[in-house]
Design an enzyme around this catalytic site. Sequence first.
Site, PDB file in Angstrom:
ATOM      1  N   GLY A   1       0.818  -1.217   0.000  1.00  0.00           N
ATOM      2  CA  GLY A   1       0.000   0.000   0.000  1.00  0.00           C
ATOM      3  C   GLY A   1       0.845   1.258   0.000  1.00  0.00           C
ATOM      4  O   GLY A   1       0.570   2.215  -0.732  1.00  0.00           O
ATOM      5  N   CYS A   2       1.886   1.266   0.804  1.00  0.00           N
ATOM      6  CA  CYS A   2       2.751   2.437   0.897  1.00  0.00           C
ATOM      7  C   CYS A   2       3.529   2.647  -0.403  1.00  0.00           C
ATOM      8  O   CYS A   2       3.779   3.782  -0.808  1.00  0.00           O
ATOM      9  CB  CYS A   2       3.694   2.313   2.089  1.00  0.00           C
ATOM     10  SG  CYS A   2       2.790   2.236   3.660  1.00  0.00           S
ATOM     11  N   THR A   3       3.895   1.557  -1.060  1.00  0.00           N
ATOM     12  CA  THR A   3       4.566   1.649  -2.350  1.00  0.00           C
ATOM     13  C   THR A   3       3.621   2.261  -3.382  1.00  0.00           C
ATOM     14  O   THR A   3       4.012   3.165  -4.130  1.00  0.00           O
ATOM     15  CB  THR A   3       5.057   0.258  -2.807  1.00  0.00           C
ATOM     16  OG1 THR A   3       6.013  -0.214  -1.851  1.00  0.00           O
ATOM     17  CG2 THR A   3       5.682   0.307  -4.193  1.00  0.00           C
TER      18      THR A   3
END
Length: 155
Positions: free
Chosen positions: A46-48
């Site tokens: 998700g952060c990527t």
Amino acid sequence: MSERLQPGDAAPGFTLPDADGKQVSLADFAGRKVIVYFYPAALTPGCTKQACDFTDNLELLADAGYQVLGVSPDKPEKLARFREKENLRVTLLADPDKEVLTAYGAYGEKTMYGRTVTGVIRSTVIVDGDGTVERALYNVRATGHVAKLIKDLGL
């Protein structure tokens, strides 16, 4: 539990190391609008996705006068690996002590998979040129957030 920021609040000042260990302060961007986004962990799906979305839209945001800063509790070394692996162009800042995360209301209790846990609350705070909070968005989704933000900003 940290208080969430509201539009009109003074944005808490900070100085944090970037992925190269260089100190970056909110004050460095006085007179410019800053999008400060808080994410739980580098090198996670998700952060990527979110970091890549910001990178993909960096020119559009910069042309509209916005600087983008991503803040996570990761150490600079991990942020450097994240930046290199994903070819990120956003400025990534390390807040391992979670002081800035807490000051911005982006660290505290949240619900994950039906359980209450303490951790990073995925959040985005837009700070105007004089250091005032223009928008404070909490519990945002990793996917589609940047597109929604651009739409909401009228860009």
